[in-house]
Design an enzyme around this catalytic site. Sequence first.
Site, PDB file in Angstrom:
ATOM      1  N   ASP A   1      -0.729 -34.485   3.353  1.00  0.00           N
ATOM      2  CA  ASP A   1      -1.638 -35.296   2.529  1.00  0.00           C
ATOM      3  C   ASP A   1      -0.814 -36.190   1.611  1.00  0.00           C
ATOM      4  O   ASP A   1       0.320 -35.866   1.254  1.00  0.00           O
ATOM      5  CB  ASP A   1      -2.511 -34.391   1.642  1.00  0.00           C
ATOM      6  CG  ASP A   1      -3.611 -33.695   2.439  1.00  0.00           C
ATOM      7  OD1 ASP A   1      -3.887 -34.138   3.573  1.00  0.00           O
ATOM      8  OD2 ASP A   1      -4.169 -32.712   1.909  1.00  0.00           O
TER       9      ASP A   1
ATOM     10  N   GLU B   1       0.508 -30.426   7.885  1.00  0.00           N
ATOM     11  CA  GLU B   1       0.055 -29.544   6.813  1.00  0.00           C
ATOM     12  C   GLU B   1      -1.275 -28.894   7.163  1.00  0.00           C
ATOM     13  O   GLU B   1      -1.523 -27.751   6.829  1.00  0.00           O
ATOM     14  CB  GLU B   1      -0.071 -30.354   5.504  1.00  0.00           C
ATOM     15  CG  GLU B   1      -0.660 -29.568   4.341  1.00  0.00           C
ATOM     16  CD  GLU B   1      -0.955 -30.444   3.124  1.00  0.00           C
ATOM     17  OE1 GLU B   1      -0.569 -31.622   3.116  1.00  0.00           O
ATOM     18  OE2 GLU B   1      -1.586 -29.944   2.183  1.00  0.00           O
TER      19      GLU B   1
ATOM     20  N   TYR C   1       0.819  -1.218   0.000  1.00  0.00           N
ATOM     21  CA  TYR C   1       0.000   0.000   0.000  1.00  0.00           C
ATOM     22  C   TYR C   1       0.852   1.267   0.000  1.00  0.00           C
ATOM     23  O   TYR C   1       0.439   2.288  -0.537  1.00  0.00           O
ATOM     24  CB  TYR C   1      -0.973  -0.014   1.182  1.00  0.00           C
ATOM     25  CG  TYR C   1      -2.169  -0.868   0.876  1.00  0.00           C
ATOM     26  CD1 TYR C   1      -3.038  -0.506  -0.168  1.00  0.00           C
ATOM     27  CD2 TYR C   1      -2.431  -2.052   1.560  1.00  0.00           C
ATOM     28  CE1 TYR C   1      -4.128  -1.305  -0.489  1.00  0.00           C
ATOM     29  CE2 TYR C   1      -3.515  -2.848   1.234  1.00  0.00           C
ATOM     30  CZ  TYR C   1      -4.356  -2.469   0.204  1.00  0.00           C
ATOM     31  OH  TYR C   1      -5.426  -3.239  -0.124  1.00  0.00           O
TER      32      TYR C   1
END
Lengths: 366, 676
Positions: free
Chosen positions: A247, A195, A100
């Site tokens: 996973d 995870e 910004y």
Amino acid sequence: MSNSASRSREVMKKIIKMARSTIGDFKAMNNPNLNIPVRSLSNIIFSEERGMIEMGDKTQERLFFHQGMSKKFMQTFLVASACTELLKVEKTTSIRDLFYMTKHTLSRGENTFDDQSESDVIIEDIEVSMGALREELHLFASNRGTMVGNLTLVDSGDTINARKIGSGGWGIPSIVEDNVIKFKNCDADFILLIEKDAVWRRLNEDKFWKKHNCIMIQSQGQTSRGVRRLIRRMHDELNLPVYVLVDNDPWGLYIYSVIKQGSINLAYESVRMAIPDARFLGLSSFDREKFDLPDVVTISLDKNDEKRAKQMLAYPWFKEAKWQKELKKLLDSRVKLELEALSAKGISFISESYLPEKISSGDYLD
Amino acid sequence: MSDLEIGDLFAILEKSTDSAPERSDKGEKTVTEVLEKKSRKRTRAEEMGEKQRSISISEFFAKNKQLLGFDSPVRALMTTVKEAVDNSLDACEEAHILPTIMVEIEQLNEERLRVAIQDNGPGIVKAQVPRIFGQLLYGSKFHSLKQSRGQQGIGISAAGMYSQLTTGKTVKITSRIGPEHPAHHFELLLDLQKNKPNVVKDLIVDWEEPHGTRVELEIAGQYKSGRHSVDEYLGQTAVANPHAEIFYINPKMEKMHFPRVSQALPREPKSVKPHPHGIELGLFIKMIRESAAKKVGSFLQHEFSRVTPKIAETICNGAGVDVKKRPTRLSAEEIEMIHKEMGLVKIMAPTSDSIVPIGEILLRRGLARQVSGAEFYVSKSRPPKVYRGNPFIVETAIAYGGELRGNLEHGDMDDLSIAGVYLDPEKTISAALLDLPGFTRKKVTDLCDRCNIGTRTRVKNLEIEELESLRHSYNDFVKKEANSSPAQIIRLANRVPLLYQLKACAISKSVMDINWRRYNINQPKGGYPQGPLIIMVHLASVWVPFTSESKEAVAHFPEIIEEIKLSLQECGRELGNYLSKKVKLRAAQERKDIFVRYSTELARALANITGDDLEEIDGYIKTAMENFTTANYEMEKPALEEDAVSVEKWESDGDDGDDLPEQSNSGTENDEEGEE
């Protein structure tokens, strides 16, 4: 902090030198050029010896008088200028803030930066060009990742007992260098990186870390630099082995790979972050049979998964037979498994059976 | 009645005109005479005997008016105007008068129009008036080999006949040959049986014009605006005749004025004999058979242009024929040999005296007058060439871009017109919009939908806002269409615009045969070029080969097509150069814009980092920029930025680079922190 102040001056000097050289080019009617180290697969070296990905020495031109590069050239100095401001006043801000600070509208509705991903890339360019880390540019990212476990630490002077941190855990900050985070007493035997937040919550509720005497961290997907650096420090300074639970899909394996060898994009950070002896605990493609998981919990591999798995087969750091076997098994079975799939065997199957069994039997890859 | 077929009659007509150029001096010859002469020679015609001689050409044409362009009310009006204007222009030029022509078309009732054409020409002597306007195929141009507009002399009398057949009214002619002569006023009817005029009225009248002719006809016809309109025809006529001034009042009472662009009359075309190169064998055999010459040598010298005694000898020697042999005694083989030799012999190109081109400069000026506001004009005039022994010249011009992208003319707020096309207040909006150029029913529906106006609304009931909204949408539509719509092709033959049978014309074929993409112009495969483009082709020749009697399309002669293509390619190259220069300039400007845009930011950042003076830095950048933004500054190679590197990598070893799958898996997760 005088050490950091002198470091700030050093970084500032480098930035000023870059700016002066550019002004000099304009004065001499030359096309100013910044040489930025390339951060892509074409410029990394896998060091077998050190077990990590390192950055090569290829650089690319960035010219101002070039239609395709002009904007990036300007952006580089916008970010550099903002960093100079931060360095001057010895303040630190978030990379979102920096976006910004440097974003504004040019003519015809064009913005200097359209979204943060654009300025983040430039920050990385400056990091590698200046040989300065993000924190040395006085920038940090938002907190990501939480921790719980048998450890007490000091965060910016506040003592945190990670054993009594509630259900949400301690939020891991972006900068975890020893001027911010100091470790105190640690009773843990190992670190478990997970995870998924949901699985971490399950294990926290089951007080897995207490029973098995460990530190549990969840990374919410790909690990942030702060999380990687913290684990690396605990691994080095507290001598804790690192287990990774992700996973069973190419994405999960890649998360593990980044923790272990470092990432391609941030190869220059590997030295500080990679943990070559991190252990891949699961889910393995062989776990489905080992733990007799029902077929209904499997998900078919999609085209991207297959493509990615095949690419990974070719990565030098997956060349070892055990990894080739793991990846090929994933490809052959044509299915993937999420960590949550273990819940099919009972809600606490993961904390009461799967993990203890895997850890005690040493069933992991490294 | 005779069973003679149309084809036969035309075969006779054509042959008689082809084979008898040298007899033009005999002047007034009627077709009946020609037919009589032919019938003596042809056995088949002879068999038809007396009957044939009594065939009335008028009657024949009355039954076959489509051949002359009177088959629909719209075309009838066009043909009438066209024939009269052609005659006027030819007459003025012959008399060395800069033509001023007035055309008035008045709507008498739904299907009837009054057409008046007046010129400032030499006028017509009293005795000739009835025959010129009341007898078909009466004309002096008929047998001469030189460039002229009308060729058969059937035009204006056919218009008169059409008028008589559809309205029963007389043809009114006023003519005066000079200030010292009185003006004569005739009213004529045609005797369709005898091909003879009946003079109904013959008066001496007061006329303010010192000389000239005015023809007035009442016909069953229909006026239509658009590409096939009289408006368009006269506009194109003005382009083709920069020396002519044309005044025009159409049935909508709109007045148009096409001022003169050139004060010089075109050079007067001369009559010429055929050129040995390119004469057709059949025609050659006929000429030999009908020759009265005693020796082949003199036959060649006298019947052909550019043939000197020496060349005649070379031809005969080459063919192994005695120069002194009587032409009528030549064997078929000998004729063929001579013909072959004629094609080979080195000889001067045909004189272009017989043809008068418009000329590059006037062509461009004429086009610019008619279609002003284009950003680029180019014109080319080729040297004369020959087809079948006839010299011809091809000229082409192209107008491109600018306002051709769309006629953005708005009417007044209360004016019922869009882009200059007046909308009939009584019509429904869908019917009225169909008058807009290039509009189809589908487009009309789209346009109305976009403006939220019912297609069945009457124009007079439209709100002003609705009309404005229609105009705006129409402009958007036109701009969009301009880049994808086919180029407009203006075809001119001997300064006469050809408006019909575009597809059948050799000019259109030539346009399509050219690869326009080479010149940065869009072109679908095997189609017309597209874009804000007007292509003009003028074919000037003593004998323009038309595909039919109605003279709407040029026949496909390879020599002609080749010339048109060469000429258009010359224009195309210039247009292509212009366009690529424009693209380059635009690219250079865009480059500069980019640098200027970023340099302010850059200077500020550099000043902030170094603490140096902002204006000083700004000055350095601006000076350096000049070095890198000239129009001929070589464009950079594509950026070898990260993207380029990873693509290159991808191609070389099939790897995606790094983090592609991460991105496809999750937008926010990355190697390092991405913030929400």
